[in-house]
Write a protein that holds these residues in place. Structure first.
Motif, PDB file in Angstrom:
ATOM      1  N   SER A 143       0.807  -1.219   0.000  1.00  0.00           N
ATOM      2  CA  SER A 143       0.000   0.000   0.000  1.00  0.00           C
ATOM      3  C   SER A 143       0.835   1.262   0.000  1.00  0.00           C
ATOM      4  N   ILE A 144       2.061   1.169   0.534  1.00  0.00           N
ATOM      5  CA  ILE A 144       2.859   2.367   0.720  1.00  0.00           C
ATOM      6  C   ILE A 144       4.339   2.031   0.527  1.00  0.00           C
ATOM      7  N   MET A 145       5.107   2.996   0.011  1.00  0.00           N
ATOM      8  CA  MET A 145       6.542   2.809  -0.153  1.00  0.00           C
ATOM      9  C   MET A 145       7.282   3.950   0.516  1.00  0.00           C
ATOM     10  N   ARG A 146       8.271   3.588   1.347  1.00  0.00           N
ATOM     11  CA  ARG A 146       9.043   4.569   2.112  1.00  0.00           C
ATOM     12  C   ARG A 146      10.154   5.198   1.283  1.00  0.00           C
ATOM     13  N   ILE A 147      10.281   6.531   1.441  1.00  0.00           N
ATOM     14  CA  ILE A 147      11.441   7.247   0.934  1.00  0.00           C
ATOM     15  C   ILE A 147      11.950   8.180   2.037  1.00  0.00           C
ATOM     16  N   PHE A 148      13.144   8.750   1.819  1.00  0.00           N
ATOM     17  CA  PHE A 148      13.756   9.648   2.791  1.00  0.00           C
ATOM     18  C   PHE A 148      13.837  11.068   2.238  1.00  0.00           C
ATOM     19  N   ASP A 149      14.321  11.985   3.078  1.00  0.00           N
ATOM     20  CA  ASP A 149      14.734  13.295   2.572  1.00  0.00           C
ATOM     21  C   ASP A 149      16.184  13.160   2.095  1.00  0.00           C
ATOM     22  N   GLY A 150      17.096  12.827   3.003  1.00  0.00           N
ATOM     23  CA  GLY A 150      18.480  12.603   2.616  1.00  0.00           C
ATOM     24  C   GLY A 150      19.441  13.323   3.542  1.00  0.00           C
ATOM     25  N   LYS A 151      20.718  12.995   3.373  1.00  0.00           N
ATOM     26  CA  LYS A 151      21.753  13.579   4.210  1.00  0.00           C
ATOM     27  C   LYS A 151      22.988  13.780   3.345  1.00  0.00           C
ATOM     28  N   GLY A 181      -0.553   3.389  -8.020  1.00  0.00           N
ATOM     29  CA  GLY A 181      -1.522   3.081  -6.983  1.00  0.00           C
ATOM     30  C   GLY A 181      -0.889   2.767  -5.643  1.00  0.00           C
ATOM     31  N   VAL A 182       0.331   3.236  -5.425  1.00  0.00           N
ATOM     32  CA  VAL A 182       1.047   3.007  -4.165  1.00  0.00           C
ATOM     33  C   VAL A 182       1.364   4.371  -3.555  1.00  0.00           C
ATOM     34  N   ILE A 183       0.955   4.589  -2.315  1.00  0.00           N
ATOM     35  CA  ILE A 183       1.249   5.856  -1.661  1.00  0.00           C
ATOM     36  C   ILE A 183       2.741   5.958  -1.373  1.00  0.00           C
ATOM     37  N   LEU A 184       3.291   7.122  -1.593  1.00  0.00           N
ATOM     38  CA  LEU A 184       4.689   7.384  -1.284  1.00  0.00           C
ATOM     39  C   LEU A 184       4.754   7.978   0.114  1.00  0.00           C
ATOM     40  N   GLY A 185       5.531   7.352   1.010  1.00  0.00           N
ATOM     41  CA  GLY A 185       5.582   7.799   2.396  1.00  0.00           C
ATOM     42  C   GLY A 185       6.944   8.348   2.776  1.00  0.00           C
ATOM     43  N   LEU A 186       7.003   9.594   3.181  1.00  0.00           N
ATOM     44  CA  LEU A 186       8.230  10.199   3.677  1.00  0.00           C
ATOM     45  C   LEU A 186       8.440   9.760   5.121  1.00  0.00           C
ATOM     46  N   GLN A 187       9.543   9.093   5.387  1.00  0.00           N
ATOM     47  CA  GLN A 187       9.891   8.742   6.756  1.00  0.00           C
ATOM     48  C   GLN A 187      10.763   9.844   7.338  1.00  0.00           C
ATOM     49  N   ASN A 188      10.298  10.460   8.418  1.00  0.00           N
ATOM     50  CA  ASN A 188      11.159  11.416   9.119  1.00  0.00           C
ATOM     51  C   ASN A 188      12.289  10.612   9.758  1.00  0.00           C
ATOM     52  N   HIS A 189      13.513  10.854   9.320  1.00  0.00           N
ATOM     53  CA  HIS A 189      14.601   9.933   9.662  1.00  0.00           C
ATOM     54  C   HIS A 189      15.782  10.644  10.298  1.00  0.00           C
ATOM     55  N   ASN A 190      15.532  11.799  10.882  1.00  0.00           N
ATOM     56  CA  ASN A 190      16.575  12.533  11.597  1.00  0.00           C
ATOM     57  C   ASN A 190      17.794  12.787  10.705  1.00  0.00           C
ATOM     58  N   GLU A 191      17.508  13.189   9.465  1.00  0.00           N
ATOM     59  CA  GLU A 191      18.598  13.468   8.533  1.00  0.00           C
ATOM     60  C   GLU A 191      18.644  14.966   8.225  1.00  0.00           C
TER      61      GLU A 191
END
Length: 300
Positions: A143-151, A181-191
């Motif tokens: 249903s969802i796929m994780r991505i980051f902001d980055g460092k 049809g897959v939600i893109l989810g930003l993980q807050n990852h302390n970056e």
């Protein structure tokens, strides 16, 4: 016994159940009330060393999840042998079939991207990585796929300029998410995005129903962690619960009662995923977190 009489008896038998159901609905005490439909998953990163060494496979992870009563698994992209290239479709379908056999969902996948990068060509490459793995996610039924902001070092560029890069890339990737049809989810990852207000600002600027938040309780280290979590709670599409939080950078065991209360009060319905980052037996740690959270949630 004639048909008419059978129907009368049947109606008498179900009448008390219908009455009880109506009374529950009237009182609001029903499993359909907001917050009652939590589902539980485990993040593959909990077994990082075992998966990387080959001592454990995704199939083993699924068996573990089913054994302890979880509803789903998170299959991080890094642990596919082909990564960053996409795996064969046949491999994905074997995982999908195994999940079905065990009564599990594959709720989530994730990749490692870095949009905090002054090089536009490298940001485009990560954008394509995301696009390709959204297709993988769709084939798996996630249903969802994780991505980051980055460092990354962004010397010569302000934080506001970097945030503009993020918004631009996320908007493009949200369109890819809609196509698959897959939600893109930003993980807050302390970056790069360190505070809840910054994360909320990005979510609002992207403004897409295909772009959401994977709320990582272990990566809010600025200020009062629980206040930061509470600010982000209304935006969460998915939750990561870890065994530690770090208020003002001080590693502290998570207060499951506080987390359960925030989730309950928000009326969240969806997946809670457990992720262990500690040394020790990850199966035992994840099982303990799962039990502790459920006990606190069910008391509320």
């Amino acid at each position: 016994m004639d048909k008419k009489r059978r129907n009368v008896i049947r109606s008498l038998a179900i009448a008390p159940a219908l009455l009880a159901s109506q009374q529950l609905i009237a009182s609001g005490k029903t499993d359909q009330t907001p917050g009652a439909r939590l589902q539980y998953s485990v993040n593959a990163y909990s077994f990082n060393s075992l998966l990387r060494s080959g001592e454990m496979t995704f199939f083993d992870l699924m068996e573990f999840a089913a054994d302890i009563g979880l509803n789903a698994v998170d299959l991080t992209g890094y642990y596919f042998p082909s990564y960053p290239d996409t795996p064969p479709t046949s491999d994905l379908f074997l995982l999908k079939r195994k999940a079905l056999e065990l009564g599990l969902n594959i709720s989530w996948t994730g990749v490692r991207n870095n949009f905090v990068n002054p090089d536009p060509a490298l940001r485009v490459a990560d954008r394509e990585l995301i696009r390709n793995w959204l297709t993988v996610s769709s084939k798996l039924g996630a249903s969802i796929m994780r991505i980051f902001d980055g460092k990354h070092s962004h010397d010569g560029f302000t934080r506001d300029e970097v945030k503009n890069w993020l918004v631009e890339e996320y908007k493009i990737c949200a369109k890819y998410a809609e196509e698959t049809g897959v939600i893109l989810g930003l993980q807050n990852h302390n970056e790069f995005l360190l505070q809840s207000d910054e994360v909320i600002d990005i979510l609002k600027r992207v403004e897409s129903e295909w772009f959401g938040l994977i709320l990582d309780i272990g990566s809010l280290n600025a200020g009062n962690t629980y206040d930061e979590i509470e600010k982000l709670a209304p935006y969460a599409s998915y939750w990561f619960i870890k065994e530690h939080v770090s208020p003002k950078g001080i590693k502290t065991p998570v207060d499951m009662k506080k987390i359960a209360t925030i989730i309950k009060n928000q009326g969240y319905q969806g997946y809670i995923s457990f992720e262990s980052l500690s040394e020790g037996d990850p199966k035992q740690i994840v099982s303990s977190m799962f039990t502790a959270f459920k006990e606190e949630y069910e008391k509320l």
